[in-house]
Design a protein around this motif. Structure first.
Motif, PDB file in Angstrom:
ATOM      1  N   GLN A 307       0.828  -1.203   0.000  1.00 42.35           N
ATOM      2  CA  GLN A 307       0.000   0.000   0.000  1.00 42.35           C
ATOM      3  C   GLN A 307       0.862   1.251   0.000  1.00 42.35           C
ATOM      4  O   GLN A 307       0.539   2.247  -0.655  1.00 42.35           O
ATOM      5  CB  GLN A 307      -0.938  -0.013   1.200  1.00 42.35           C
ATOM      6  N   HIS A 308       1.994   1.194   0.705  1.00 36.90           N
ATOM      7  CA  HIS A 308       2.939   2.326   0.707  1.00 36.90           C
ATOM      8  C   HIS A 308       3.551   2.514  -0.681  1.00 36.90           C
ATOM      9  O   HIS A 308       3.672   3.648  -1.168  1.00 36.90           O
ATOM     10  CB  HIS A 308       4.027   2.073   1.746  1.00 36.90           C
ATOM     11  N   TYR A 309       3.917   1.401  -1.343  1.00 35.69           N
ATOM     12  CA  TYR A 309       4.451   1.502  -2.705  1.00 35.69           C
ATOM     13  C   TYR A 309       3.409   2.108  -3.652  1.00 35.69           C
ATOM     14  O   TYR A 309       3.752   2.916  -4.536  1.00 35.69           O
ATOM     15  CB  TYR A 309       4.859   0.122  -3.234  1.00 35.69           C
ATOM     16  N   LEU A 310       2.155   1.707  -3.477  1.00 32.30           N
ATOM     17  CA  LEU A 310       1.084   2.222  -4.325  1.00 32.30           C
ATOM     18  C   LEU A 310       0.961   3.733  -4.176  1.00 32.30           C
ATOM     19  O   LEU A 310       0.815   4.461  -5.175  1.00 32.30           O
ATOM     20  CB  LEU A 310      -0.231   1.530  -3.962  1.00 32.30           C
ATOM     21  N   LYS A 311       1.039   4.225  -2.948  1.00 32.79           N
ATOM     22  CA  LYS A 311       0.951   5.673  -2.723  1.00 32.79           C
ATOM     23  C   LYS A 311       2.124   6.390  -3.380  1.00 32.79           C
ATOM     24  O   LYS A 311       1.949   7.478  -3.957  1.00 32.79           O
ATOM     25  CB  LYS A 311       0.915   5.959  -1.223  1.00 32.79           C
ATOM     26  N   MET A 312       3.326   5.804  -3.321  1.00 28.07           N
ATOM     27  CA  MET A 312       4.484   6.430  -3.963  1.00 28.07           C
ATOM     28  C   MET A 312       4.285   6.489  -5.471  1.00 28.07           C
ATOM     29  O   MET A 312       4.587   7.507  -6.115  1.00 28.07           O
ATOM     30  CB  MET A 312       5.767   5.666  -3.621  1.00 28.07           C
ATOM     31  N   ALA A 313       3.787   5.397  -6.064  1.00 23.94           N
ATOM     32  CA  ALA A 313       3.570   5.373  -7.511  1.00 23.94           C
ATOM     33  C   ALA A 313       2.514   6.402  -7.910  1.00 23.94           C
ATOM     34  O   ALA A 313       2.672   7.111  -8.913  1.00 23.94           O
ATOM     35  CB  ALA A 313       3.152   3.975  -7.953  1.00 23.94           C
ATOM     36  N   GLU A 314       1.447   6.507  -7.116  1.00 26.41           N
ATOM     37  CA  GLU A 314       0.405   7.479  -7.430  1.00 26.41           C
ATOM     38  C   GLU A 314       0.935   8.903  -7.344  1.00 26.41           C
ATOM     39  O   GLU A 314       0.526   9.774  -8.125  1.00 26.41           O
ATOM     40  CB  GLU A 314      -0.772   7.297  -6.478  1.00 26.41           C
ATOM     41  N   SER A 315       1.875   9.158  -6.425  1.00 22.29           N
ATOM     42  CA  SER A 315       2.447  10.505  -6.311  1.00 22.29           C
ATOM     43  C   SER A 315       3.258  10.891  -7.537  1.00 22.29           C
ATOM     44  O   SER A 315       3.462  12.077  -7.802  1.00 22.29           O
ATOM     45  CB  SER A 315       3.321  10.598  -5.056  1.00 22.29           C
ATOM     46  N   LEU A 316       3.730   9.902  -8.300  1.00 25.75           N
ATOM     47  CA  LEU A 316       4.496  10.151  -9.520  1.00 25.75           C
ATOM     48  C   LEU A 316       3.664   9.916 -10.775  1.00 25.75           C
ATOM     49  O   LEU A 316       4.210   9.903 -11.890  1.00 25.75           O
ATOM     50  CB  LEU A 316       5.738   9.243  -9.558  1.00 25.75           C
ATOM     51  N   ASN A 317       2.350   9.737 -10.598  1.00 24.99           N
ATOM     52  CA  ASN A 317       1.441   9.478 -11.722  1.00 24.99           C
ATOM     53  C   ASN A 317       1.838   8.226 -12.502  1.00 24.99           C
ATOM     54  O   ASN A 317       1.734   8.190 -13.732  1.00 24.99           O
ATOM     55  CB  ASN A 317       1.391  10.688 -12.660  1.00 24.99           C
ATOM     56  N   LEU A 318       2.289   7.223 -11.786  1.00 19.18           N
ATOM     57  CA  LEU A 318       2.625   5.942 -12.401  1.00 19.18           C
ATOM     58  C   LEU A 318       1.506   4.937 -12.129  1.00 19.18           C
ATOM     59  O   LEU A 318       1.042   4.818 -10.985  1.00 19.18           O
ATOM     60  CB  LEU A 318       3.936   5.392 -11.825  1.00 19.18           C
ATOM     61  N   LYS A 319       1.071   4.242 -13.137  1.00 23.76           N
ATOM     62  CA  LYS A 319       0.144   3.141 -12.928  1.00 23.76           C
ATOM     63  C   LYS A 319       0.873   2.033 -12.180  1.00 23.76           C
ATOM     64  O   LYS A 319       2.088   1.871 -12.339  1.00 23.76           O
ATOM     65  CB  LYS A 319      -0.393   2.636 -14.262  1.00 23.76           C
ATOM     66  N   PHE A 320       0.133   1.249 -11.409  1.00 31.83           N
ATOM     67  CA  PHE A 320       0.783   0.334 -10.472  1.00 31.83           C
ATOM     68  C   PHE A 320       0.065  -1.005 -10.445  1.00 31.83           C
ATOM     69  O   PHE A 320      -1.165  -1.068 -10.419  1.00 31.83           O
ATOM     70  CB  PHE A 320       0.777   0.958  -9.069  1.00 31.83           C
ATOM     71  N   LYS A 321       0.855  -2.083 -10.470  1.00 31.85           N
ATOM     72  CA  LYS A 321       0.354  -3.432 -10.253  1.00 31.85           C
ATOM     73  C   LYS A 321       1.234  -4.108  -9.215  1.00 31.85           C
ATOM     74  O   LYS A 321       2.444  -3.867  -9.165  1.00 31.85           O
ATOM     75  CB  LYS A 321       0.370  -4.259 -11.550  1.00 31.85           C
ATOM     76  N   SER A 322       0.640  -4.974  -8.407  1.00 32.23           N
ATOM     77  CA  SER A 322       1.418  -5.732  -7.424  1.00 32.23           C
ATOM     78  C   SER A 322       1.033  -7.201  -7.509  1.00 32.23           C
ATOM     79  O   SER A 322      -0.142  -7.534  -7.675  1.00 32.23           O
ATOM     80  CB  SER A 322       1.177  -5.217  -6.007  1.00 32.23           C
ATOM     81  N   ILE A 323       2.042  -8.061  -7.424  1.00 34.83           N
ATOM     82  CA  ILE A 323       1.833  -9.503  -7.452  1.00 34.83           C
ATOM     83  C   ILE A 323       2.647 -10.114  -6.316  1.00 34.83           C
ATOM     84  O   ILE A 323       3.844  -9.811  -6.183  1.00 34.83           O
ATOM     85  CB  ILE A 323       2.275 -10.114  -8.797  1.00 34.83           C
ATOM     86  N   VAL A 324       2.020 -10.946  -5.493  1.00 35.24           N
ATOM     87  CA  VAL A 324       2.731 -11.699  -4.459  1.00 35.24           C
ATOM     88  C   VAL A 324       2.723 -13.161  -4.879  1.00 35.24           C
ATOM     89  O   VAL A 324       1.663 -13.752  -5.073  1.00 35.24           O
ATOM     90  CB  VAL A 324       2.070 -11.523  -3.080  1.00 35.24           C
ATOM     91  N   LEU A 325       3.905 -13.725  -5.033  1.00 37.37           N
ATOM     92  CA  LEU A 325       4.020 -15.101  -5.512  1.00 37.37           C
ATOM     93  C   LEU A 325       3.558 -16.098  -4.447  1.00 37.37           C
ATOM     94  O   LEU A 325       3.584 -15.788  -3.243  1.00 37.37           O
ATOM     95  CB  LEU A 325       5.469 -15.399  -5.899  1.00 37.37           C
ATOM     96  N   PRO A 326       3.157 -17.295  -4.845  1.00 36.29           N
ATOM     97  CA  PRO A 326       2.824 -18.332  -3.858  1.00 36.29           C
ATOM     98  C   PRO A 326       4.013 -18.636  -2.953  1.00 36.29           C
ATOM     99  O   PRO A 326       5.168 -18.326  -3.284  1.00 36.29           O
ATOM    100  CB  PRO A 326       2.460 -19.541  -4.734  1.00 36.29           C
ATOM    101  N   LYS A 327       3.740 -19.239  -1.829  1.00 34.15           N
ATOM    102  CA  LYS A 327       4.767 -19.534  -0.836  1.00 34.15           C
ATOM    103  C   LYS A 327       5.924 -20.319  -1.434  1.00 34.15           C
ATOM    104  O   LYS A 327       5.724 -21.271  -2.188  1.00 34.15           O
ATOM    105  CB  LYS A 327       4.154 -20.328   0.321  1.00 34.15           C
ATOM    106  N   ASP A 328       7.142 -19.864  -1.124  1.00 33.42           N
ATOM    107  CA  ASP A 328       8.403 -20.515  -1.511  1.00 33.42           C
ATOM    108  C   ASP A 328       8.692 -20.430  -3.014  1.00 33.42           C
ATOM    109  O   ASP A 328       9.632 -21.064  -3.492  1.00 33.42           O
ATOM    110  CB  ASP A 328       8.437 -21.992  -1.074  1.00 33.42           C
ATOM    111  N   GLU A 329       7.930 -19.670  -3.784  1.00 35.13           N
ATOM    112  CA  GLU A 329       8.205 -19.514  -5.212  1.00 35.13           C
ATOM    113  C   GLU A 329       8.979 -18.230  -5.459  1.00 35.13           C
ATOM    114  O   GLU A 329       8.848 -17.251  -4.721  1.00 35.13           O
ATOM    115  CB  GLU A 329       6.909 -19.490  -6.025  1.00 35.13           C
ATOM    116  N   THR A 330       9.801 -18.227  -6.509  1.00 32.80           N
ATOM    117  CA  THR A 330      10.545 -17.050  -6.930  1.00 32.80           C
ATOM    118  C   THR A 330      10.315 -16.838  -8.423  1.00 32.80           C
ATOM    119  O   THR A 330       9.863 -17.750  -9.127  1.00 32.80           O
ATOM    120  CB  THR A 330      12.047 -17.204  -6.667  1.00 32.80           C
ATOM    121  N   ILE A 331      10.635 -15.657  -8.915  1.00 32.74           N
ATOM    122  CA  ILE A 331      10.539 -15.376 -10.347  1.00 32.74           C
ATOM    123  C   ILE A 331      11.440 -16.329 -11.124  1.00 32.74           C
ATOM    124  O   ILE A 331      11.076 -16.836 -12.198  1.00 32.74           O
ATOM    125  CB  ILE A 331      10.921 -13.914 -10.634  1.00 32.74           C
TER     126      ILE A 331
END
Length: 627
Positions: A307-331
């Motif tokens: 939520q803090h990251y979202l507020k920072m992105a909105e302050s810079l007029n950047l569209k924002f998406k967030s994804i949390v991976l399943p447990k123990d998974e990495t990109i």
């Protein structure tokens, strides 16, 4: 050869592969083309600038070299090598003259950023890559991560042994002096463990730092360090003219995604995303950002950070998406197991975040993960931690699961014996578990003695001095070593009350512990003695303590045992209403007619009576177990 000294100038100039007149496509940070040396139809030839100048490498046939060698092989293949080299140099040489003339008038600061510092750092990168080709340990480490030496070369990955002398000698041959090394690689001699090296570049492609990643994961030193002091807020793998960058956490997450051809994947290098990170991405053309995070044990804290990251992105007029991976998974795992298209599809299908949609997205992810975890657990396996000396209890309550459990007894002193027995059982039956025993009523030494006595089946008085029986002394020694082993392996801590010990300190300390040990269990024996430093608006001390424990439980989501006093009357168990109301289950141990009866009651878990059983208490050690 580490570097072609004779043609170092031509190799370092920014002659672009597009000037070779062959079809090229963008592939992550690099360029790819069909390989003319083994299969004109197979797109496996990479052009990359990881070592300070453009090179080519085919990941299939292994052909590699600098642009001079590419021109020699592709255009002047029938000539003798000296003549072909001269023709290739002439082919590329015109631009070198133009560039060198243009550099004469550059500002000294520009020369410094792209000049002497880059030359030192690029030399370090080339040396470390050469060392990686000779090091079995680095090849083994990279292979475990799914990387070959050829793939590592595309990004300048290398190996540094921790000994600076061979690199210094190499630099002397390249015309780099010792004081330049010390100035630009100011942390080179501060860390002496072998590490994988990873060059970091700014948006213009110039190296600004070289990071080191420990090869030995068991080493207690810093896992990631920077050999060159510099800006830490430049996203790793940042690229210009990228409208939709994807922010991930780890180095290899970003590199694996880039190797798979996903453009604009950058890493914060395990730092918190900051406004400065977003500023730099926006300066490189970002119109929207996607942040992909690994799932943390503390979901509440993670959601608040997003939520803090979202507020920072909105302050810079950047569209924002967030994804949390399943447990123990990495990109890294997602891309390797499912391919680049799976990650790209996941990003495209994720809804753009607002404060409302973010909460909804997180809730949907949690519901799905909750279902997946439930369906992934076989029916004959306990969900929680097992207790080998309480098998019926383990079966009835499906193991010790996350919850706030109130423990008491009649007579009152038996609840500490029960907590000690359960604590020792959990340690011995669950090898990954860490237990923190907060003794607010009992000196810590007595907890040591009680546990050792329970291990050997003797009384507490027996373990407090040398025994006439050498056999008993040997058993005391072995039990003491076992107890010390739990402590050395960071599986057991026993805390005493201190003047500064209060609820706020307890909360912060346990949060830090859970980051390192997700399988954490906390036992607080003597909750009535916990100092209160918050929730001053609650006048009743029991309400305040209970509110603190609820905050602690909600923040950690772990098994939390609270030992304190209850009274058994004709109307049932009575005591501080807040504790009984807020606990998930009440463990009540009662002595009647020389027998011990344990009941586990709950109004929250679907049944008032979860367990009823008779316990046996060893007459010597007082260790309890099911009869």
């Amino acid at each position: 050869m580490l570097i072609d000294q004779e043609h170092a100038g031509i190799m370092r100039i920014k002659t672009h592969p597009r000037q070779l007149g062959i079809p090229l496509s963008r592939w992550g940070r690099n360029l790819i083309a069909c390989c003319p040396f083994h299969s004109p139809e197979e797109t496996s030839l990479f052009f990359y600038d990881a070592l300070g100048y453009w090179r080519y490498r085919c990941l299939q046939c292994g052909s590699e070299g600098d642009l001079i060698e590419f021109v020699m092989r592709s255009r002047f293949n029938g000539m003798e090598e000296p003549q072909a080299r001269n023709e290739a140099i002439e082919f590329l040489g015109a631009q070198e003259v133009e560039q060198q003339e243009s550099l004469q008038d550059e500002h000294p600061w520009i020369k410094e950023i792209g000049g002497e510092k880059s030359r030192v750092l690029e030399s370090f990168v080339r040396y470390c890559h050469w060392a990686a080709c000779k090091s079995p340990s680095s090849a083994e480490f990279l292979e475990k991560r799914g990387w070959s030496i050829g793939q590592a070369q595309l990004y300048g990955l290398g190996y540094y042994s921790g000994d600076p002398d061979p690199f210094v000698s190499y630099c002397m041959l390249s015309g780099i002096e010792r004081h330049q090394i010390s100035f630009y690689l100011d942390n080179l001699e501060a860390y002496h463990e072998p590490r994988i090296t990873i060059p970091a570049r700014n948006s213009k492609g110039l190296i600004h730092s070289v990071y080191g990643r420990l090869i030995d994961d068991d080493c207690k030193s810093h896992a990631y360090i920077s050999y060159a002091s510099g800006p830490s807020d430049i996203p790793f793998n940042i690229q210009p003219e990228n409208e939709k960058p994807v922010i991930v956490e780890g180095f290899f997450d970003a590199l694996t995604a880039d190797l798979a051809g996903i453009p604009g994947v950058v890493s914060t290098m395990y730092q918190e995303v900051s406004l400065s990170h977003l500023y730099k991405l926006k300066a490189c053309g970002a119109e929207s950002v996607t942040i992909i995070l690994r799932r943390e044990a503390n979901r509440r804290d993670q959601e608040q950070r997003i939520q803090h990251y979202l507020k920072m992105a909105e302050s810079l007029n950047l569209k924002f998406k967030s994804i949390v991976l399943p447990k123990d998974e990495t990109i890294d795992q997602v891309v390797r197991n499912n391919g680049a298209d799976a990650l790209i599809s996941l990003i495209e299908q994720t809804e753009e975040d607002t404060m409302h949609t973010h909460r909804r997205t997180m809730l949907l992810q949690d519901i799905k993960e909750n279902f997946d975890n439930a369906m992934g657990c076989p029916s004959d396996v306990s969900v929680g931690y097992s207790l080998s000396t309480f098998p019926k209890l383990t079966k009835e309550i499906d193991g010790i699961q996350s919850g706030c459990f109130y423990v008491s007894s009649s007579p009152f002193g038996l609840k500490t014996t029960l907590l000690s027995s359960i604590s020792l059982d959990m340690l011995q039956s669950n090898p990954k578990l860490k237990l923190i025993y907060v003794a607010l009523e009992t000196p810590r030494r007595q907890i040591f003695d009680r546990m050792v006595a329970m291990m050997i089946g003797e009384s507490v008085l027996t373990v407090r001095k040398q025994n006439e029986s050498e056999e008993i002394n040997q058993r005391i020694l072995e039990a003491t070593r076992e107890l010390m082993g739990y402590v050395r392996n960071n599986r057991l801590e026993i805390w005493e009350d201190t003047p500064a010990f209060d609820s706020t300190e307890l909360m912060n300390t346990l949060k830090d512990e859970q980051k390192e040990h997700p399988d954490l269990v906390v036992v607080i024996d003597g909750i009535d003695h916990l100092k209160i430093s918050d929730h001053a608006d609650l006048t009743d001390v029991h309400e305040r303590r209970s509110s603190v424990m609820l905050d602690l439980y909600k923040a950690l989501d772990i098994p939390l045992f609270l030992g304190a006093e209850l009274i058994d009357s004709e109307n049932g168990l009575i005591g501080p209403r807040a504790y009984l109301r807020d606990s998930d289950a009440i463990y009540w141990l009662e002595s009647k007619g020389g027998n011990l009866f344990l009941t586990v009651n709950s109004k929250r878990l679907g049944s008032n009576n979860l367990y009823k059983g008779t316990l046996y208490m060893d007459p010597e050690s007082n260790k309890m177990q099911e009869a």
